[in-house]
Design a protein around this motif. Structure first.
Motif, PDB file in Angstrom:
ATOM      1  N   TYR A 278       0.706  -1.538  -3.773  1.00 24.77           N
ATOM      2  CA  TYR A 278       0.094  -2.319  -2.707  1.00 24.77           C
ATOM      3  C   TYR A 278      -0.143  -1.403  -1.505  1.00 24.77           C
ATOM      4  O   TYR A 278       0.436  -0.312  -1.395  1.00 24.77           O
ATOM      5  CB  TYR A 278       1.009  -3.464  -2.297  1.00 24.77           C
ATOM      6  N   ASP A 279      -0.979  -1.855  -0.595  1.00 23.50           N
ATOM      7  CA  ASP A 279      -1.239  -1.105   0.631  1.00 23.50           C
ATOM      8  C   ASP A 279      -0.049  -1.302   1.569  1.00 23.50           C
ATOM      9  O   ASP A 279       0.090  -2.351   2.205  1.00 23.50           O
ATOM     10  CB  ASP A 279      -2.535  -1.614   1.279  1.00 23.50           C
TER      11      ASP A 279
ATOM     12  N   LYS B  51       0.550  -0.141   4.361  1.00 22.40           N
ATOM     13  CA  LYS B  51       0.253  -0.109   5.790  1.00 22.40           C
ATOM     14  C   LYS B  51      -0.368  -1.412   6.258  1.00 22.40           C
ATOM     15  O   LYS B  51      -0.624  -1.585   7.446  1.00 22.40           O
ATOM     16  CB  LYS B  51      -0.682   1.061   6.101  1.00 22.40           C
ATOM     17  N   ASN B  52      -0.597  -2.294   5.315  1.00 22.71           N
ATOM     18  CA  ASN B  52      -1.202  -3.581   5.618  1.00 22.71           C
ATOM     19  C   ASN B  52      -0.120  -4.535   6.117  1.00 22.71           C
ATOM     20  O   ASN B  52       0.882  -4.763   5.446  1.00 22.71           O
ATOM     21  CB  ASN B  52      -1.875  -4.137   4.356  1.00 22.71           C
ATOM     22  N   SER B  53      -0.321  -5.111   7.298  1.00 27.17           N
ATOM     23  CA  SER B  53       0.676  -6.013   7.875  1.00 27.17           C
ATOM     24  C   SER B  53       0.850  -7.265   7.030  1.00 27.17           C
ATOM     25  O   SER B  53       1.924  -7.880   7.034  1.00 27.17           O
ATOM     26  CB  SER B  53       0.282  -6.393   9.305  1.00 27.17           C
ATOM     27  N   PHE B  54      -0.204  -7.672   6.305  1.00 31.09           N
ATOM     28  CA  PHE B  54      -0.082  -8.842   5.430  1.00 31.09           C
ATOM     29  C   PHE B  54       0.934  -8.576   4.323  1.00 31.09           C
ATOM     30  O   PHE B  54       1.670  -9.471   3.913  1.00 31.09           O
ATOM     31  CB  PHE B  54      -1.456  -9.180   4.823  1.00 31.09           C
ATOM     32  N   VAL B  55       1.006  -7.329   3.831  1.00 25.96           N
ATOM     33  CA  VAL B  55       1.979  -6.947   2.803  1.00 25.96           C
ATOM     34  C   VAL B  55       3.355  -6.738   3.424  1.00 25.96           C
ATOM     35  O   VAL B  55       4.375  -7.189   2.886  1.00 25.96           O
ATOM     36  CB  VAL B  55       1.522  -5.673   2.068  1.00 25.96           C
TER      37      VAL B  55
END
Length: 659
Positions: A512-513, A515-519
């Protein structure tokens, strides 16, 4: 007279052989036959007894298996082995055969003359074997007495020159022992009673049972207690330690016991010394100790005995065997002067905590740890306590002279760590935060919430500030949520941190990413963790299987345990971890790599009635149990927790794991 072994050997074989036709040789109720002779050995008349196995004589073997030499004050036995060799034994006649309770009952004299020689030698007219065993028992009693006298003389010599106890000792003990305000219960604003410390009548306002107050006369702290609640045999007891200089290079630690018995308002005090510990350095500079305890009228010359006081059970408290007490500090500068402990900070250490302590381990640690004095003077008393009583201090660099270098931290962190009074476990954790921003804030939050694990893996993806803010927000709405099985999944902040760590590592494995705040910050951690868990699958390969097998090999030998209908099972393959996780709806399958790398060990808890059915999983790191989880990550029941505690004491505390 002590028997001469070399001279005795000359008479080990009798002059005459026993005739094979004697009827006593065929008496099956007899196991051994004894003949006797009187010999002059080393200018002394000596009774010699030749003992033969009856069955051996019937086969024509006329060599005695035991030859016992007996004088009026000594006895000795030459034993002949099957291979023909011989050894000397000091056992009495009734103890020659260790497999028989009463050896003499299985023996018979070959003739009346043989028995009469024994009776005539000891000038007795009783049974020959009873005469012999009685004489030997008297010799053994005398030997034990002589041995005991020699030991007690050595103890007296060791204790020669012990200085007198310090003046004012009783008043110092009195200042530490609890004191009471005894009164007759009445409904009134002011209550009159007696101070047990000074014996004066005192009137105090607003008194309730158990409240603490201060005597206006002697200024002693008092505990309010109605006379009706005192009973007839109320008592207090306490242990005290006094360090003194023997003047010959030795220090002595004297253990003092105090009993205060309350029959009336004033206590009846019983103060006595019950143990002594001598410490010194030998010629090689090695720390040595000699322990003695008072045996209460069991000695001949002295009641002091060598060693530590025996107790009924090692793990059950025993007041008389307790050597942990309050330390008398008024004489320490004089007592330690001119000794290797001249600059020892034991007085400051005791006064800082003002609690019972053992002086002996502290004095040993003062010599073993060259920076103990430095750390004590700098105020790191909890670290000093760990060095003296708990750990070896390997995380410290005791070759350094600067405090921050000894501790392995930055110089600007010193005031913060001193104010927190950290111990070695917290210091080790803080050392791992090197280079992390807001590490002081992180440690404060961690200590406040009692978090011990799994923080650093999270900080690979987010900052300290965001970690604290996110986990606290999640804990607010998850701490009371029950899963579908009816149990609470998150009871403390550590549960949230562990779940968050698992979630992030599974996300990273699924690419998964990160750096993505959703993750990174899911709205509902529990639902997101369970959703990612269903997608996660470990990628097995030949090297992983090999490493996993090697990691669990040692656990199979040492970690198994069974008690109260439950048992510990060690997984054999990564597939078993995955199957366990699927059955219990956990993410335990993702720990395969961690087990293979020997970072942790995953074990199964099963019920003996159905060993194939998943029940609970256990994560262990080193000797510490990190977590125990059941179906749906539920916490252990009281029965399961009791088994886990028992297993930890019996197995983990005795066997280390290669993790």
């Amino acid at each position: 007279m002590k028997l001469n072994k070399r001279k005795c050997r000359e008479f080990a074989i009798p002059d005459k052989k026993l005739p094979s036709g004697s009827g006593i040789l065929y008496a099956k109720q007899i196991a051994y036959i004894v003949t006797t002779a009187i010999k002059t050995i080393n200018h002394h008349r000596t009774l010699v007894l030749y003992i033969y196995p009856r069955k051996q004589l019937t086969k024509g073997d006329c060599n005695p298996i035991w030859t016992m030499f007996q004088t009026k004050n000594d006895f000795l036995t030459l034993v002949r082995k099957e291979d023909g060799s011989t050894i000397w034994r000091t056992a009495s006649f009734d103890r020659l055969d260790c497999n028989t309770y009463s050896f003499s009952n299985q023996c018979a004299f070959y003739s009346i003359q043989d028995e009469k020689r024994v009776q005539h030698y000891f000038k007795a007219d009783t049974d020959g074997f009873k005469t012999l065993t009685s004489a030997q028992e008297a010799i053994l009693v005398h030997r034990r007495k002589e041995h005991k006298l020699a030991k007690e003389k050595a103890i007296i010599d060791c204790m020669a020159g012990i200085p007198a106890l310090p003046r004012g000792l009783e008043s110092w003990i009195k200042s530490i022992m609890p004191a009471y305000f005894f009164y007759d219960y009445k409904r009134s604003k002011n209550t009159s009673g007696i101070c047990s410390a000074c014996g004066r009548e005192v009137t105090l306002p607003d008194i309730k049972q158990g409240n603490k107050t201060v005597c206006p006369h002697c200024k002693h702290e008092l505990i309010a207690k109605p006379r009706s609640r005192r009973g007839s045999h109320m008592y207090d007891r306490e242990t005290f330690e006094i360090i003194q200089n023997m003047g010959d290079g030795r220090l002595i630690i004297r253990i003092i016991k105090a009993y205060y018995l309350y029959v009336a308002d004033a206590p009846k005090a019983d103060i006595y010394e019950n143990a002594r510990q001598f410490i010194y350095l030998d010629a090689n500079g090695k720390f040595c100790t000699e322990n003695y305890y008072y045996s209460y009228n069991r000695g001949i010359l002295t009641n002091w005995k060598n060693g530590t006081r025996p107790v009924y059970m090692m793990y059950q408290y025993h007041f008389e065997g307790d050597t942990c007490g309050h330390l008398y500090t008024k004489n320490l500068p004089e007592a330690l002067s001119g000794t290797p402990w001249q600059y020892c900070t034991i007085s400051d250490f005791y006064q800082h905590f003002n609690e019972r302590m053992q002086a002996l381990p502290y004095l040993r640690a003062h010599l073993e740890h060259p920076r103990l004095e430095h750390l004590s003077k700098m105020g790191f008393y909890s670290i000093v306590s760990d060095l003296a009583y708990h750990t070896d201090g390997k995380i410290l660099d005791e070759t350094q002279n600067r405090t921050h270098k000894i501790l392995g931290v930055a110089v600007e962190d010193m005031p913060f760590l001193r104010d927190m009074d950290i111990d070695l476990a917290v210091l080790k954790t803080f050392q791992g935060y090197t280079g992390i921003k807001d590490h002081q804030q992180l440690l404060t939050w961690q200590m406040k919430n009692n978090i011990n694990h799994n923080i650093l893996p999270i900080l690979k993806y987010i900052t300290v500030h965001k970690l604290i803010r996110y986990t606290e927000r999640q804990f607010l709405h998850l701490c009371q949520r029950k899963n579908k099985y009816g149990s609470i999944r998150y009871q403390k902040m550590q549960d949230i941190v562990t779940e968050y760590r698992d979630y992030l590592e599974m996300c990273a494995s699924l690419e998964y990413d990160m750096k993505n705040s959703f993750v990174l910050y899911p709205k509902d951690l529990q639902k997101s963790h369970d959703r990612v868990q269903k997608r996660f699958k470990i990628k097995e390969n030949e090297q992983l299987l090999k490493n996993f097998k090697n990691a669990v090999q040692d656990a199979k030998k040492h970690m198994k345990f069974e008690s109260n209908g439950m048992k510990i099972v060690v997984p054999a393959t990564p597939g078993e971890l995955a199957a366990e996780g699927n059955a219990l709806h956990q993410c335990v399958g993702r720990y395969t790599n961690s087990v293979a790398k020997k970072e942790c060990m995953i074990l199964f808890l099963r019920q003996c009635t159905d060993e194939t059915k998943p029940f609970y999983t256990i994560e262990v790191r080193g000797r510490e149990i990190i977590q125990v989880r059941g179906v749906g990550n539920s916490l252990p029941t009281p029965e399961v927790q009791s088994f886990i505690n028992h297993w930890q004491r019996q197995v983990l505390c005795k066997q280390g794991m290669a993790a």
